[in-house]
Scaffold this motif. Sequence first.
Motif: not given
Ligand code: FAD
Length: 375
Positions: A296, A125, A36-37, A151, A101, A219, A283-284, A15-17, A264, A176, A13, A47
């Motif tokens: 988050g 994955v 990254e999928r 992820d 973002r 935003y 992360g999430d 994302g930010f994490a 959402d 958003r 994944g 934002g």
């Molecule tokens: P994610 O950001 O969900 O990243 C997960 C990554 O893993 C993605 O790139 C995904 O494509 C990839 N992935 C998923 N499954 C697989 C797999 N099986 N194999 C490979 N890759 C995979 N918080 C704020 O504070 N402000 C905001 O404006 C805001 N907007 C948001 C908008 C949306 C649509 C969502 C869903 C959340 C938002 N949040 C926002 C919450 C915050 O962004 C999340 O808490 C944060 O992004 C979590 O980061 P993460 O990297 O754990 O997960």
Amino acid sequence: MKEKNGLKAEVAGAGFAGLVAATTLAQQGWDVTLHERGEEMRPLGAGIVLWNNSLQVLKAIDAYDTLLPHTMVPPYYETRIHNESVSKEDFDGLPWRTMTRRALHEALADAAIQSGVKILVNSEVVAADPAGSLTLASGEVRHADLIVGADGVTSQVRDSIGFEQERTRSKDGVTRLIVPRCKEELGGGDEWDNVIDFWNFEPRVLRVLYVPCNEDELYIALMAPIEDEEGSAIPVNYDVWVESHPYLAPVLREAAKITEGRYDGYQTNVLKNWSNGRVALVGDSAHAMCPALAQGAGTAMTNAYTMAMAVSARPENLPETLVAWEAEERGITDRCQAKSAWYAETRNMSKGNQFTPEVLETAAYDPTEKHVNHV
Ligand code: FAD
Ligand code: 5PR
């Protein structure tokens, strides 16, 4: 950058994490592959507000300076009920910044590339094994000293192993969007540089969180109860929203033009453990939370960083290191998650002056302090 340490990590994944975990590990000498999928590394729009905890992480991994020109610090975080100002908070100098973002994701992706992370897109994955392996949708099995599940809320890494978890859904959700600032059309004036949290309860619950991200981009998070079909409709129902918030007409008109938005619902996921063997969740995937305190992404980046620093300092018995990392870092995230859920449930952010020192505990945390000797 440290010399190579001979250790290998596979991160699921981007994302930010995942980007923070992968970058920190690579800078500490690990050989890192990030999966990254998606077809490309691209965040969903909208934002974000970042606070001291994640801003310190960005500094520690050299992503701060590229990001800075694309951010701003609004003068106040203002709260209004029915357009009456109830508070203007400035957090006593605690660092915080707003941005899109997209800008944050680009700065993190740059840092990952600069640090030598191997990024594989179209790489889904499907499973992980606590003994230290990751299985891709292609059938390939990859072995490593450390597997990171970053992820997201629907984590395959987590669910393929079967982490015990409790999931709660809230009654509200948000759409958003990024729209043009429209500062002049709104009437000009410095107040339009504030974050403004517009809460309306009558005749129905419709809230607009107004967050300027830079000179050009705004935003907005439009909150409506899940059961309000008009309030949660995509594209945004201009008539319904402008009736409630007429002073935001120019912004709402722009919002209604966007057809690819998403509404959402909020959810909270609490896991019994964040790690199993050589698999760490960040992360999430580990702690999805309601957005009320805008933490988050902040907690996602903070925990990704502290996990990567912990395993770099003590890689010998990695499963035990992960247990110790969780014991040390988890309390602050649990408290933030619980407070965010409580604010979502009670809608008490509308009362204003809610950012007390206790509520700002997570925001004020500096996760890099104890690691300065390792960097
Ligand atoms: P994610 O950001 O969900 O990243 C997960 C990554 O893993 C993605 O790139 C995904 O494509 C990839 N992935 C998923 N499954 C697989 C797999 N099986 N194999 C490979 N890759 C995979 N918080 C704020 O504070 N402000 C905001 O404006 C805001 N907007 C948001 C908008 C949306 C649509 C969502 C869903 C959340 C938002 N949040 C926002 C919450 C915050 O962004 C999340 O808490 C944060 O992004 C979590 O980061 P993460 O990297 O754990 O997960
Ligand atoms: N803060 C932020 C945010 O995006 C939301 C909330 C608070 C930065 C909504 O997504 O309380 O809902 C909130």
